[in-house]
Design a protein around this motif. Structure first.
Motif, PDB file in Angstrom:
ATOM      1  N   ASN A 171      33.612   4.652   3.884  1.00  0.00           N
ATOM      2  CA  ASN A 171      34.196   3.528   4.628  1.00  0.00           C
ATOM      3  C   ASN A 171      33.146   2.653   5.290  1.00  0.00           C
ATOM      4  O   ASN A 171      33.474   1.746   6.035  1.00  0.00           O
ATOM      5  CB  ASN A 171      35.140   4.052   5.718  1.00  0.00           C
ATOM      6  N   PHE A 172      31.888   2.975   5.035  1.00  0.00           N
ATOM      7  CA  PHE A 172      30.829   2.203   5.659  1.00  0.00           C
ATOM      8  C   PHE A 172      30.639   0.909   4.870  1.00  0.00           C
ATOM      9  O   PHE A 172      30.355   0.932   3.685  1.00  0.00           O
ATOM     10  CB  PHE A 172      29.533   3.025   5.663  1.00  0.00           C
ATOM     11  N   SER A 185      20.997  -4.196  17.057  1.00  0.00           N
ATOM     12  CA  SER A 185      21.699  -4.518  18.296  1.00  0.00           C
ATOM     13  C   SER A 185      22.996  -3.720  18.392  1.00  0.00           C
ATOM     14  O   SER A 185      23.455  -3.089  17.437  1.00  0.00           O
ATOM     15  CB  SER A 185      21.946  -6.021  18.386  1.00  0.00           C
ATOM     16  N   GLY A 207      26.548  -2.386  18.487  1.00  0.00           N
ATOM     17  CA  GLY A 207      27.768  -2.575  17.699  1.00  0.00           C
ATOM     18  C   GLY A 207      27.583  -2.795  16.207  1.00  0.00           C
ATOM     19  O   GLY A 207      28.554  -3.064  15.498  1.00  0.00           O
ATOM     20  N   GLY A 211      26.822  -0.557  14.051  1.00  0.00           N
ATOM     21  CA  GLY A 211      27.267   0.618  13.299  1.00  0.00           C
ATOM     22  C   GLY A 211      26.232   1.719  13.176  1.00  0.00           C
ATOM     23  O   GLY A 211      26.324   2.556  12.276  1.00  0.00           O
ATOM     24  N   LYS A 212      25.277   1.768  14.075  1.00  0.00           N
ATOM     25  CA  LYS A 212      24.237   2.800  13.999  1.00  0.00           C
ATOM     26  C   LYS A 212      24.836   4.190  14.236  1.00  0.00           C
ATOM     27  O   LYS A 212      24.602   5.118  13.465  1.00  0.00           O
ATOM     28  CB  LYS A 212      23.137   2.530  15.058  1.00  0.00           C
ATOM     29  N   TYR A 250      27.930   4.994  14.019  1.00  0.00           N
ATOM     30  CA  TYR A 250      28.886   5.255  12.942  1.00  0.00           C
ATOM     31  C   TYR A 250      28.171   5.849  11.722  1.00  0.00           C
ATOM     32  O   TYR A 250      28.627   6.830  11.135  1.00  0.00           O
ATOM     33  CB  TYR A 250      29.602   3.958  12.556  1.00  0.00           C
ATOM     34  N   ARG A 263      30.548  -4.795  15.542  1.00  0.00           N
ATOM     35  CA  ARG A 263      31.808  -4.307  14.996  1.00  0.00           C
ATOM     36  C   ARG A 263      32.727  -3.748  16.076  1.00  0.00           C
ATOM     37  O   ARG A 263      33.795  -3.248  15.761  1.00  0.00           O
ATOM     38  CB  ARG A 263      31.537  -3.200  13.990  1.00  0.00           C
TER      39      ARG A 263
HETATM   40  P1  ADP Z   1      26.221   0.976  17.432  1.00  0.00           P
HETATM   41  O1  ADP Z   1      26.001   2.436  17.545  1.00  0.00           O
HETATM   42  O2  ADP Z   1      25.263   0.289  16.508  1.00  0.00           O
HETATM   43  O3  ADP Z   1      26.243   0.296  18.774  1.00  0.00           O
HETATM   44  P2  ADP Z   1      28.806   1.780  16.480  1.00  0.00           P
HETATM   45  O4  ADP Z   1      28.391   2.706  15.410  1.00  0.00           O
HETATM   46  O5  ADP Z   1      29.247   2.388  17.756  1.00  0.00           O
HETATM   47  O6  ADP Z   1      27.639   0.732  16.787  1.00  0.00           O
HETATM   48  O7  ADP Z   1      29.913   0.836  15.892  1.00  0.00           O
HETATM   49  C1  ADP Z   1      30.705   0.000  16.717  1.00  0.00           C
HETATM   50  C2  ADP Z   1      32.173   0.096  16.334  1.00  0.00           C
HETATM   51  O8  ADP Z   1      32.404  -0.362  15.037  1.00  0.00           O
HETATM   52  C3  ADP Z   1      32.701   1.507  16.386  1.00  0.00           C
HETATM   53  O9  ADP Z   1      34.017   1.467  16.877  1.00  0.00           O
HETATM   54  C4  ADP Z   1      32.668   1.946  14.944  1.00  0.00           C
HETATM   55  O10 ADP Z   1      33.674   2.911  14.698  1.00  0.00           O
HETATM   56  C5  ADP Z   1      32.909   0.665  14.197  1.00  0.00           C
HETATM   57  N1  ADP Z   1      32.145   0.602  12.953  1.00  0.00           N
HETATM   58  C6  ADP Z   1      30.832   0.446  12.878  1.00  0.00           C
HETATM   59  N2  ADP Z   1      30.416   0.351  11.604  1.00  0.00           N
HETATM   60  C7  ADP Z   1      31.523   0.441  10.865  1.00  0.00           C
HETATM   61  C8  ADP Z   1      31.774   0.398   9.462  1.00  0.00           C
HETATM   62  N3  ADP Z   1      30.796   0.205   8.591  1.00  0.00           N
HETATM   63  N4  ADP Z   1      33.018   0.524   9.039  1.00  0.00           N
HETATM   64  C9  ADP Z   1      34.014   0.686   9.932  1.00  0.00           C
HETATM   65  N5  ADP Z   1      33.851   0.724  11.251  1.00  0.00           N
HETATM   66  C10 ADP Z   1      32.625   0.602  11.725  1.00  0.00           C
END
Ligand code: ADP
Ligand code: MG
Length: 308
Positions: free
Chosen positions: A128-129, A165, A167, A169-170, A172, A305
């Motif tokens: 789902n990424f 930065s 949000g 998706g790191k 995730y 995201r």
């Molecule tokens: P970061 O750690 O870079 O600040 P997150 O991994 O917390 O960002 O992602 C922010 C939000 O977006 C979370 O709610 C996450 O579940 C969602 N998200 C991030 N990347 C994806 C993706 N590729 N597909 C679906 N949801 C995502």
């Protein structure tokens, strides 16, 4: 096969059973699953199996129907199955498909140890990424790591330092890697570093630092999330982070990082300056050497995201 009707008659009179019973048993004996099972196992079954296994047949049909109707058997999460035992029928209780799925899920979750991480990381999946151009490099590096690690778990594999930065998706992606590794039988530990640092400070009073630190230090795969998000005291930097990294470098244990800082920023804007305000470039440099040994930097860009 004996004549069911005759058998029933004999049984009923012998046991003083009434018409109601007869009706129930007629249904049970005529049940397609029951008749198919008896037919398939006829060679192993006694001649008088129907009479001698009547109560088991009845039990099987009623318990199975309870499950079908969404009710519970006396063993929750289990469903009845007919088996042959000593040339007669018996009922065994086996986990339902839903129970097996739940057990497998629990097994998976046990392989992902999360410390102060958000709950929704459980649902992160590589499939789902979003692999838009911005995230392609990170995704490819992540799947490459998984392949390499799984092919030879006892050799050194450089992990990833995901920078970018807020949000993008790191977290995730780290979680999705951990979940994939878990699905393939490998355990990992994800730790939200700023919260862990606070936990460690609180553990000092209770003499609990050693144990907590040990568990992290020795995790087969470690993912240090959000390093640099909060100012670090010299103690956390040197006696917690430094100790973890030193051990993992020596033991060549895979260690991931995620940070809003690039590696250069982490070194110069974060690790160098302790909360007391001292500038310690050499200490920062040593820590960065370890981080660079353990992981290579991948810059993740893209839109935030997070639900706004
Ligand atoms: P970061 O750690 O870079 O600040 P997150 O991994 O917390 O960002 O992602 C922010 C939000 O977006 C979370 O709610 C996450 O579940 C969602 N998200 C991030 N990347 C994806 C993706 N590729 N597909 C679906 N949801 C995502
Ligand atoms: Mg994050």
């Amino acid at each position: 096969m004996e004549d069911i009707s005759k058998t029933m008659q004999e049984m009923m009179s012998k046991r003083h059973l009434n018409r109601n019973y007869r009706q129930l048993m007629d249904q049970a004996f005529a049940d397609p699953e029951v008749t198919a099972f008896i037919q398939a196992n006829q060679a192993d079954l006694a001649e008088d199996v129907l009479a001698r296994s009547a109560s088991k047949i009845y039990e099987f049909v009623t318990e199975r129907d309870k499950v079908r109707q969404g009710g519970q058997t006396f063993a929750t999460g289990y469903e009845p199955r007919l088996i042959v035992a000593n040339h007669l029928l018996d009922v065994a209780y086996v986990p339902t498909a839903a129970t097996m799925e739940k057990q497998a899920q629990q097994q998976l979750q046990r392989r992902v140890r999360a410390i102060a991480m958000p709950k929704d990381i459980r649902n992160a999946e590589l499939d789902n990424f979003d692999n838009d151009n911005d995230r392609m490099e990170a995704l490819m590096a992540a799947t490459e790591f998984i392949d390499n690690y799984e092919n030879s778990p006892h050799h050194r594999h450089q992990a990833l330092y995901l920078s970018g930065s807020f949000g993008v998706g790191k977290t995730y992606l780290l979680a999705a890697v951990a979940n994939q590794l878990a699905a393939d039988g490998f355990s990992s530990t994800l730790v939200h570093f700023p919260s862990f640092a606070v936990e460690m400070k609180n553990a000092i009073a209770k003499n609990g630092v050693g144990d907590k630190l040990d568990a992290i230090k020795k995790a087969p795969i470690l993912m240090i999330d959000d390093i640099g998000a909060d100012a670090m005291s010299a103690w956390v930097r040197d006696d917690v982070l430094g100790v973890i990294l030193e051990y993992r470098m020596q033991e060549e244990l895979p260690t991931f990082f995620s940070s809003n800082f690039s590696m250069a920023q982490l070194e110069n804007e974060h690790l160098r300056i302790s909360t007391r305000g001292d500038d310690e470039p050499l200490k920062a440099q040593r820590l960065m050497q370890r981080i660079r040994f353990l992981a290579r930097e991948i810059v993740m860009v893209g839109v935030n995201r997070r639900p706004q």
